[in-house]
Design a protein around this motif. Structure first.
Motif, PDB file in Angstrom:
ATOM      1  N   UNK A 129     -59.402  57.454 -34.459  1.00 57.52           N
ATOM      2  CA  UNK A 129     -58.345  57.543 -33.452  1.00 57.52           C
ATOM      3  C   UNK A 129     -58.965  58.001 -32.138  1.00 57.52           C
ATOM      4  N   UNK A 130     -59.513  57.042 -31.416  1.00 55.91           N
ATOM      5  CA  UNK A 130     -60.118  57.341 -30.116  1.00 55.91           C
ATOM      6  C   UNK A 130     -61.160  58.443 -30.244  1.00 55.91           C
ATOM      7  N   UNK A 131     -62.018  58.297 -31.267  1.00 57.76           N
ATOM      8  CA  UNK A 131     -63.102  59.250 -31.472  1.00 57.76           C
ATOM      9  C   UNK A 131     -62.770  60.418 -32.375  1.00 57.76           C
ATOM     10  N   UNK A 132     -61.504  60.564 -32.765  1.00 64.67           N
ATOM     11  CA  UNK A 132     -61.101  61.632 -33.676  1.00 64.67           C
ATOM     12  C   UNK A 132     -60.809  61.052 -35.058  1.00 64.67           C
ATOM     13  N   UNK A 133     -60.950  61.896 -36.067  1.00 69.05           N
ATOM     14  CA  UNK A 133     -60.686  61.475 -37.434  1.00 69.05           C
ATOM     15  C   UNK A 133     -59.199  61.606 -37.738  1.00 69.05           C
ATOM     16  N   UNK A 189     -53.921  64.970 -39.451  1.00 68.23           N
ATOM     17  CA  UNK A 189     -52.832  64.042 -39.147  1.00 68.23           C
ATOM     18  C   UNK A 189     -52.519  63.996 -37.659  1.00 68.23           C
ATOM     19  N   UNK A 190     -52.845  65.064 -36.936  1.00 64.30           N
ATOM     20  CA  UNK A 190     -52.489  65.155 -35.514  1.00 64.30           C
ATOM     21  C   UNK A 190     -52.988  63.981 -34.673  1.00 64.30           C
ATOM     22  N   UNK A 191     -54.187  63.420 -34.945  1.00 57.32           N
ATOM     23  CA  UNK A 191     -54.637  62.269 -34.144  1.00 57.32           C
ATOM     24  C   UNK A 191     -53.754  61.031 -34.277  1.00 57.32           C
ATOM     25  N   UNK A 192     -52.726  61.093 -35.117  1.00 56.47           N
ATOM     26  CA  UNK A 192     -51.727  60.016 -35.185  1.00 56.47           C
ATOM     27  C   UNK A 192     -51.245  59.637 -33.790  1.00 56.47           C
ATOM     28  N   UNK A 193     -51.069  60.623 -32.924  1.00 55.88           N
ATOM     29  CA  UNK A 193     -50.542  60.376 -31.585  1.00 55.88           C
ATOM     30  C   UNK A 193     -51.492  59.529 -30.742  1.00 55.88           C
ATOM     31  N   UNK A 194     -52.761  59.447 -31.128  1.00 60.25           N
ATOM     32  CA  UNK A 194     -53.742  58.668 -30.373  1.00 60.25           C
ATOM     33  C   UNK A 194     -53.858  57.234 -30.874  1.00 60.25           C
TER      34      UNK A 194
END
Length: 288
Positions: free
Chosen positions: A168-172, A252-257
């Motif tokens: 997700x844009x560089x995040x897992x 789960x937070x990188x869902x927004x990305x």
């Protein structure tokens, strides 16, 4: 799209459904003429074109489990590669030889998604085989009783046993794959078995490779968190559970990305995984 990871390839198998890209893939071990999972029936032609472009003559198909997004195309695939051998958990064999019950159950649970996957075809019993030399089978139930993962050198092909991953844009971004019938004890046992193998390159069917020596431990903690959050919110609106998970779960937070269409698809997966945990905890009839 074909993604290259050193001596491995991942063939993307997109579907004609909103967000169903960067979703399912077939891993290719080119030097062994081996692939892991074939994807659904509707994408077998896409898989064949990609394999032809890589010059791969498939000798073995390693199926992590028999759900339609991983193995629904195996009957169609063997009509194109009739000499290929199929490695699958013994509990899955009868459903590949006669897939009618699998198809009807999938249609009932998945609806239009099952139709997009396509109807599976039967395979000949003589195509079932043991894995080739150099491949170790790791039994990893929990997501499904017939789930198994595969170890090849430093590569661990986890199917759905280690969750659903995206960059997700560089995040897992990682979420549990816990649809009915989810059994937490088996899922966590499977994770611990894979953790005991030491640091490996994790090859997710959904979707890509991740080199993080702690990711399996983090996923185990994530599953415990999800079960705790669902348990203390049983009977409440599922949107409240989702909100709490997005606040508390760092994976789960990188869902927004994620891109908007993929967010749409992943929200369906999040809901289904929550419902699987609800069923495990003794309820699960709530509809979103």
């Amino acid at each position: 799209m074909i993604l290259e990871y050193g001596d491995l390839y991942l063939i993307e198998l997109p579907l004609e459904l909103k967000g169903y890209r960067k979703f399912i893939g077939s891993w290719v071990i080119k030097d062994l003429n081996v692939i892991v999972d074939v994807g659904p029936a509707s994408t077998v032609k896409t898989l064949k074109r990609a394999l032809d472009s890589l010059g791969v003559k498939v000798e073995y198909v390693l199926l992590t489990h028999i759900h339609l997004d991983h193995a629904g195309g195996i009957g169609h695939f063997l009509r194109l590669y009739p000499k290929a051998k199929v490695v699958v958990h013994e509990r899955g064999v009868k459903h590949l030889i006669n897939p009618e019950k699998l198809w009807e159950a999938s249609r009932k649970v998945l609806g239009e998604v099952a139709l997009a996957y396509g109807r599976p075809l039967p395979i000949p019993e003589e195509s079932i085989a043991k894995p080739p030399e150099g491949i170790e089978v790791i039994e990893t139930p929990g997501h499904a009783s017939h789930h198994q993962s595969y170890l090849f050198g430093d590569y661990l092909f986890t199917g759905d046993s280690a969750g659903v991953y995206l960059d997700a844009d560089g995040e897992v971004y990682l979420r549990p794959a816990t649809p009915p019938r989810f059994i937490k004890e088996l899922y966590v046992e499977s994770l611990e078995k894979m953790i005991s193998l030491g640091s490996r390159k994790i090859c997710f069917a959904h979707f890509g490779m991740l080199e993080d020596p702690k990711i399996l431990e983090r996923h185990r903690e994530q599953v415990e968190l999800w079960v705790d959050v669902v348990r203390r919110n049983m009977g409440k609106d599922i949107d409240l559970i989702i909100k709490e998970l997005l606040e508390e779960d760092k994976l789960l937070k990188p869902y927004e990305k994620l891109e908007e269409d993929i967010k749409f698809r992943e929200m369906q997966g999040i809901v289904n995984s929550i419902k699987g945990i609800m069923r495990y905890l003794g309820e699960g009839n709530e509809d979103r």
